[in-house]
Write a protein that holds these residues in place. Structure first.
Motif, PDB file in Angstrom:
ATOM      1  N   THR A  91      47.078  40.497  45.454  1.00  0.00           N
ATOM      2  CA  THR A  91      46.249  39.930  46.364  1.00  0.00           C
ATOM      3  C   THR A  91      45.086  39.144  45.579  1.00  0.00           C
ATOM      4  N   THR A  92      45.288  39.092  44.175  1.00  0.00           N
ATOM      5  CA  THR A  92      44.152  38.150  43.506  1.00  0.00           C
ATOM      6  C   THR A  92      44.196  36.957  44.064  1.00  0.00           C
ATOM      7  N   LEU A  93      42.907  36.325  44.427  1.00  0.00           N
ATOM      8  CA  LEU A  93      42.771  34.939  44.462  1.00  0.00           C
ATOM      9  C   LEU A  93      42.189  34.264  43.269  1.00  0.00           C
ATOM     10  N   ALA A  94      41.227  34.901  42.498  1.00  0.00           N
ATOM     11  CA  ALA A  94      40.589  34.208  41.221  1.00  0.00           C
ATOM     12  C   ALA A  94      40.161  35.411  40.427  1.00  0.00           C
ATOM     13  N   LEU A  95      40.114  34.769  38.994  1.00  0.00           N
ATOM     14  CA  LEU A  95      39.823  35.677  37.933  1.00  0.00           C
ATOM     15  C   LEU A  95      38.617  34.865  37.161  1.00  0.00           C
ATOM     16  N   VAL A  96      37.405  35.452  37.100  1.00  0.00           N
ATOM     17  CA  VAL A  96      36.686  35.004  36.197  1.00  0.00           C
ATOM     18  C   VAL A  96      36.145  35.596  35.091  1.00  0.00           C
ATOM     19  N   VAL A  97      36.165  34.871  33.937  1.00  0.00           N
ATOM     20  CA  VAL A  97      36.014  35.593  32.682  1.00  0.00           C
ATOM     21  C   VAL A  97      34.426  35.591  32.101  1.00  0.00           C
ATOM     22  N   LEU A  98      33.884  36.608  32.073  1.00  0.00           N
ATOM     23  CA  LEU A  98      32.305  36.530  31.730  1.00  0.00           C
ATOM     24  C   LEU A  98      32.314  36.495  30.477  1.00  0.00           C
ATOM     25  N   GLY A 116      38.374  30.672  28.799  1.00  0.00           N
ATOM     26  CA  GLY A 116      37.482  31.112  27.764  1.00  0.00           C
ATOM     27  C   GLY A 116      36.133  31.855  28.759  1.00  0.00           C
ATOM     28  N   ARG A 117      34.993  32.165  27.933  1.00  0.00           N
ATOM     29  CA  ARG A 117      33.976  32.609  28.484  1.00  0.00           C
ATOM     30  C   ARG A 117      33.492  31.684  29.569  1.00  0.00           C
ATOM     31  N   GLU A 118      32.881  32.185  30.667  1.00  0.00           N
ATOM     32  CA  GLU A 118      32.186  31.492  31.883  1.00  0.00           C
ATOM     33  C   GLU A 118      33.282  30.509  32.553  1.00  0.00           C
ATOM     34  N   SER A 119      34.754  30.910  32.451  1.00  0.00           N
ATOM     35  CA  SER A 119      35.785  29.911  33.100  1.00  0.00           C
ATOM     36  C   SER A 119      36.212  30.861  34.156  1.00  0.00           C
ATOM     37  N   ALA A 120      37.084  29.995  35.007  1.00  0.00           N
ATOM     38  CA  ALA A 120      37.638  30.854  36.128  1.00  0.00           C
ATOM     39  C   ALA A 120      39.183  30.330  36.113  1.00  0.00           C
ATOM     40  N   ILE A 121      39.996  31.231  36.649  1.00  0.00           N
ATOM     41  CA  ILE A 121      41.576  30.802  36.812  1.00  0.00           C
ATOM     42  C   ILE A 121      41.712  30.941  38.403  1.00  0.00           C
ATOM     43  N   ILE A 122      42.052  30.203  38.988  1.00  0.00           N
ATOM     44  CA  ILE A 122      42.297  30.413  40.482  1.00  0.00           C
ATOM     45  C   ILE A 122      44.053  30.721  40.377  1.00  0.00           C
ATOM     46  N   VAL A 123      44.120  31.902  41.122  1.00  0.00           N
ATOM     47  CA  VAL A 123      45.566  32.612  40.869  1.00  0.00           C
ATOM     48  C   VAL A 123      46.298  32.092  42.036  1.00  0.00           C
ATOM     49  N   GLY A 124      46.019  32.094  43.417  1.00  0.00           N
ATOM     50  CA  GLY A 124      46.848  31.703  44.583  1.00  0.00           C
ATOM     51  C   GLY A 124      47.803  32.670  44.995  1.00  0.00           C
ATOM     52  N   THR A 180      41.317  38.986  25.971  1.00  0.00           N
ATOM     53  CA  THR A 180      40.963  39.404  24.289  1.00  0.00           C
ATOM     54  C   THR A 180      39.481  39.722  24.461  1.00  0.00           C
ATOM     55  N   SER A 181      39.091  41.095  24.140  1.00  0.00           N
ATOM     56  CA  SER A 181      37.746  41.586  24.412  1.00  0.00           C
ATOM     57  C   SER A 181      37.044  40.908  25.435  1.00  0.00           C
ATOM     58  N   ALA A 182      37.463  40.924  26.738  1.00  0.00           N
ATOM     59  CA  ALA A 182      37.131  40.339  27.737  1.00  0.00           C
ATOM     60  C   ALA A 182      36.477  41.198  28.916  1.00  0.00           C
ATOM     61  N   GLN A 183      35.397  40.739  29.438  1.00  0.00           N
ATOM     62  CA  GLN A 183      34.944  41.298  30.897  1.00  0.00           C
ATOM     63  C   GLN A 183      35.253  40.076  31.898  1.00  0.00           C
ATOM     64  N   VAL A 184      36.037  40.746  33.000  1.00  0.00           N
ATOM     65  CA  VAL A 184      36.670  39.930  33.757  1.00  0.00           C
ATOM     66  C   VAL A 184      36.242  40.240  35.360  1.00  0.00           C
ATOM     67  N   LEU A 185      35.921  39.166  36.183  1.00  0.00           N
ATOM     68  CA  LEU A 185      35.684  39.693  37.728  1.00  0.00           C
ATOM     69  C   LEU A 185      36.942  39.049  38.251  1.00  0.00           C
ATOM     70  N   SER A 186      37.417  40.049  39.251  1.00  0.00           N
ATOM     71  CA  SER A 186      38.882  39.464  39.983  1.00  0.00           C
ATOM     72  C   SER A 186      38.378  39.571  41.206  1.00  0.00           C
ATOM     73  N   PHE A 187      38.685  38.524  42.216  1.00  0.00           N
ATOM     74  CA  PHE A 187      38.300  38.434  43.304  1.00  0.00           C
ATOM     75  C   PHE A 187      39.688  38.580  44.184  1.00  0.00           C
ATOM     76  N   ALA A 188      39.955  39.359  45.318  1.00  0.00           N
ATOM     77  CA  ALA A 188      41.109  39.508  46.009  1.00  0.00           C
ATOM     78  C   ALA A 188      40.765  39.615  47.629  1.00  0.00           C
ATOM     79  N   ARG A 189      41.842  39.348  48.122  1.00  0.00           N
ATOM     80  CA  ARG A 189      41.651  39.403  49.446  1.00  0.00           C
ATOM     81  C   ARG A 189      42.118  40.660  49.932  1.00  0.00           C
ATOM     82  N   PRO A 190      41.521  41.163  51.122  1.00  0.00           N
ATOM     83  CA  PRO A 190      41.482  42.617  51.549  1.00  0.00           C
ATOM     84  C   PRO A 190      42.869  42.816  51.860  1.00  0.00           C
ATOM     85  N   SER A 191      43.663  44.047  51.368  1.00  0.00           N
ATOM     86  CA  SER A 191      44.789  44.466  51.700  1.00  0.00           C
ATOM     87  C   SER A 191      45.031  45.121  52.738  1.00  0.00           C
TER      88      SER A 191
END
Length: 129
Positions: free
Chosen positions: A81-88, A100-108, A118-129
């Motif tokens: 259900t993931t829409l995007a991942l943002v690397v903090l 890398g840091r402060e970048s986003a990946i649109i998953v689709g 790699t030593s990451a803090q990631v925000l994942s955005f998802a559509r409700p299931s």
């Protein structure tokens, strides 16, 4: 309109959506509003660029996305259900795409099921299931 406002880093920010009462937003907190207009203020005198927020907006007819903050090093499971991942912080590789840091990946819609952090803090955005 749906707006999800996430405090990413820095000092507290005061958020006011339309005619609602101003509310504080700190790092790793979120505020959800149906307002089409959102106003941001930083209390006191602070240096420029010290407060960062991320705003995810969508049409009111679409269910609002959810978010989750994750600290990871190595294998990271990505929900379908993931829409995007943002690397903090750190780095993230999803398939052949690296961010890398402060970048986003649109998953689709065809979300890969795994990523390597790699030593990451990631925000994942998802559509409700």
């Amino acid at each position: 309109m749906n707006q999800l406002v996430v405090g990413v880093s820095g000092a507290q920010v005061i958020v006011q959506a339309d005619s609602t009462r101003p509310a504080p937003l700190r790092r790793d907190q979120a505020l959800f509003t149906h307002a089409s207009f959102v106003d941001f203020h930083r209390p006191g005198i602070r240096g420029i660029g010290l407060s960062r927020v991320l705003v995810l907006s969508s049409a009111a007819s679409v269910p609002a996305a959810t978010f989750e903050a994750t600290a990871a090093d190595g294998f990271l499971q990505v929900a379908s259900t993931t829409l995007a991942l943002v690397v903090l912080r750190g780095g993230l590789k999803v398939g052949a795409v690296a961010a890398g840091r402060e970048s986003a990946i649109i998953v689709g819609a065809d979300a890969p099921m795994s990523a390597v952090a790699t030593s990451a803090q990631v925000l994942s955005f998802a559509r409700p299931s």
